[in-house]
Every structure is written in C-alpha cells, then in structure tokens.
Design a protein around this motif. Structure first.
Motif, PDB file in Angstrom:
ATOM      1  N   VAL A  11      -7.474   4.940  -4.315  1.00  0.00           N
ATOM      2  CA  VAL A  11      -7.539   5.216  -2.835  1.00  0.00           C
ATOM      3  C   VAL A  11      -8.613   4.167  -2.194  1.00  0.00           C
ATOM      4  O   VAL A  11      -9.697   4.084  -2.671  1.00  0.00           O
TER       5      VAL A  11
ATOM      6  N   ASP B 250      -8.395   3.948   1.301  1.00  0.00           N
ATOM      7  CA  ASP B 250      -8.824   4.312   3.049  1.00  0.00           C
ATOM      8  C   ASP B 250      -8.330   5.765   3.259  1.00  0.00           C
ATOM      9  O   ASP B 250      -7.392   6.304   2.534  1.00  0.00           O
ATOM     10  N   ARG B 251      -8.975   6.538   3.966  1.00  0.00           N
ATOM     11  CA  ARG B 251      -8.775   7.970   4.470  1.00  0.00           C
ATOM     12  C   ARG B 251      -9.082   7.876   5.815  1.00  0.00           C
ATOM     13  O   ARG B 251     -10.064   7.613   6.405  1.00  0.00           O
TER      14      ARG B 251
ATOM     15  N   ILE C 171      -3.768   9.438   3.699  1.00  0.00           N
ATOM     16  CA  ILE C 171      -4.537   8.701   2.292  1.00  0.00           C
ATOM     17  C   ILE C 171      -3.800   7.319   2.123  1.00  0.00           C
ATOM     18  O   ILE C 171      -2.436   7.450   2.027  1.00  0.00           O
ATOM     19  N   VAL C 172      -4.405   6.107   1.901  1.00  0.00           N
ATOM     20  CA  VAL C 172      -3.879   4.971   1.748  1.00  0.00           C
ATOM     21  C   VAL C 172      -4.357   4.461   0.402  1.00  0.00           C
ATOM     22  O   VAL C 172      -5.672   4.415  -0.053  1.00  0.00           O
ATOM     23  N   LYS C 173      -3.395   4.305  -0.551  1.00  0.00           N
ATOM     24  CA  LYS C 173      -3.828   3.722  -1.778  1.00  0.00           C
ATOM     25  C   LYS C 173      -3.153   2.301  -1.991  1.00  0.00           C
ATOM     26  O   LYS C 173      -1.988   2.052  -1.706  1.00  0.00           O
ATOM     27  N   GLN C 174      -3.974   1.521  -3.060  1.00  0.00           N
ATOM     28  CA  GLN C 174      -3.538   0.202  -3.276  1.00  0.00           C
ATOM     29  C   GLN C 174      -3.886   0.400  -5.037  1.00  0.00           C
ATOM     30  O   GLN C 174      -4.887   0.356  -5.277  1.00  0.00           O
TER      31      GLN C 174
ATOM     32  N   ARG D 215      -4.697  14.302   7.424  1.00  0.00           N
ATOM     33  CA  ARG D 215      -4.994  13.216   6.649  1.00  0.00           C
ATOM     34  C   ARG D 215      -4.226  12.346   6.204  1.00  0.00           C
ATOM     35  O   ARG D 215      -3.228  12.544   5.388  1.00  0.00           O
TER      36      ARG D 215
ATOM     37  N   TYR E 178       1.251   5.224   0.920  1.00  0.00           N
ATOM     38  CA  TYR E 178       0.648   5.843   2.429  1.00  0.00           C
ATOM     39  C   TYR E 178       1.035   7.608   2.104  1.00  0.00           C
ATOM     40  O   TYR E 178       2.267   7.783   1.802  1.00  0.00           O
ATOM     41  N   ARG E 179       0.338   8.364   2.090  1.00  0.00           N
ATOM     42  CA  ARG E 179       0.471   9.746   2.029  1.00  0.00           C
ATOM     43  C   ARG E 179      -0.186  10.543   3.057  1.00  0.00           C
ATOM     44  O   ARG E 179      -1.379  10.396   3.370  1.00  0.00           O
TER      45      ARG E 179
ATOM     46  N   HIS F 200      -2.887   2.269  -6.905  1.00  0.00           N
ATOM     47  CA  HIS F 200      -2.958   3.725  -7.341  1.00  0.00           C
ATOM     48  C   HIS F 200      -4.495   4.280  -7.007  1.00  0.00           C
ATOM     49  O   HIS F 200      -4.800   5.286  -7.491  1.00  0.00           O
TER      50      HIS F 200
ATOM     51  N   SER G 247       0.797  -1.371   0.146  1.00  0.00           N
ATOM     52  CA  SER G 247       0.028  -0.092  -0.080  1.00  0.00           C
ATOM     53  C   SER G 247       0.799   1.277  -0.077  1.00  0.00           C
ATOM     54  O   SER G 247       2.045   1.138   0.547  1.00  0.00           O
TER      55      SER G 247
END
Length: 210
Positions: A198, A200-201, A191-194, A189, A118-119, A196, A116
C-alpha cells in the motif's frame, strides 16, 4: 505421478510462468524435453554464456511482461529479439502472439511498470444481528466493493479522479438505504498499491445524489 508428468517436472520445474505465452512455452519445453542449456545453445549462444543466459531464460518465462522491459539483456539479443529466437526454438509461431507482444511493448513505452493497483470500497457500518452467520456477513460486506474500470491505472490522474467520483456516485445511488443489516455508508476509501504494498489511501466523503 506418471512418467510424462515426471518429464514435465524435470524440464519445467525451474520456470514459474505467469503470461499465457510463457505458459505455452513452458508446456512446449516439457513436450520437447528441452533442458535450459539445450534451448540457449539452439538460440545461438556460445557455451561460455550458458549459465547467465539460462538465468535470462528463466527470468523471461517467469515474467508477466516476458522480460520485454529490457531489465535483463545481453550483447546478443534485445528483449524482443530474445523472445522471437526463443519462439523459433520452441516451434511456436510468433504471429500467434504478435499482437499481445506489441501491446506489452506499447504499455511499457507509455505507462510506468508495474502499474499501480487501485481498489475502491465503501466504508459501511452494518448492524449485524446475533443470527448473522459468516456467509451472510460476507455477502453483506461484498456490497462495499466499488468496481473500477480495468484500465484505471493507465488513465491520467485527472481522468482517473473523475472516473472514481462517477463510480462512487453510482454505488451510493444504488445502495443508499438498500443494504442488508441496516448498513449505512459513511464514506469511501481508495487504496493504491505498488508491487502489492500500500502506497496511498484516499478518503472520500458521501456524494450529493439527486
């Protein structure tokens, strides 16, 4: 475009290398002027398997993990064996990339793939003036970025949450009252991407700073 570049395009256009080893391999394919069917034949595949093996070759050289997750295998070579045989044909010393390959295999065995992304960013309200141009606004907005460790995705969720909290605390302590255009931090905040997208927030409030 000169003749050498035309040759490179002719022999390498089907590949989209992402890993440094794959980029080196594709460069070598161009230099040696090898067609996919030439490569798989030299690797020992029979002619009747040429088409499917050429597809596997393209997959391996276009994969960020060099196809080592075993998603595209056959009865002749495992993922690791395929890569070693390919390097022999391309006259690339395996030892040069052995540690890198071992690391990929370790990560695949111990972590989900793909990892994943993470940002973390601060939610900031800026009071931009009429004279604030796009460049100054961009510089101000960049202050919202909260930098996380490169291996954040490999951490256990409890440890990852602790790191996120530490990063939030450090960012808030640094920028509270020190942002341009009277910027005010209202929260954070994650932001979780999988792949590319999103998935989860997670919203965080303001930390308590001493």
């Amino acid at each position: 475009m000169n003749r050498q570049n035309l040759n490179y395009s002719k022999y390498t256009s089907r590949y989209s290398p992402r890993h440094p080893l794959a980029k080196h391999a594709v460069s070598q394919i161009g230099k040696l002027e090898l067609r996919p069917q030439d490569i798989v034949k030299a690797m020992g595949y029979p002619q009747q398997h040429t088409i499917v093996t050429c597809d596997r070759l393209r997959h391996v050289l276009s994969s960020d993990i060099l196809g080592l997750n075993g998603s595209d295998v056959d009865t002749y070579f495992s993922a690791h064996e395929f890569l070693k045989a390919l390097l022999i044909v391309l006259d690339i010393p395996y030892e040069t990339f052995a540690d890198n390959i071992t690391q990929i295999e370790f990560d695949l065995a111990n972590y989900p793939y793909p990892l994943s992304q993470y940002r973390l960013r601060a939610v900031i309200n800026f009071k931009f003036t009429a004279g604030a141009n796009w460049m100054s606004r961009g510089v101000a907005a960049s202050k919202a970025n909260v930098y996380l460790p490169d291996d954040i995705a490999k951490l256990h969720h409890v440890e990852r949450e602790s790191i996120v909290q530490q990063c939030i605390h450090a960012h808030y302590k640094k920028y509270k009252g020190n942002l341009p255009y009277n910027g005010e931090i209202n929260g954070y905040r994650l932001i979780v991407k999988q792949r590319h997208a999103v998935v989860d927030r997670i919203e965080y409030g303001l930390p308590e700073c001493e």
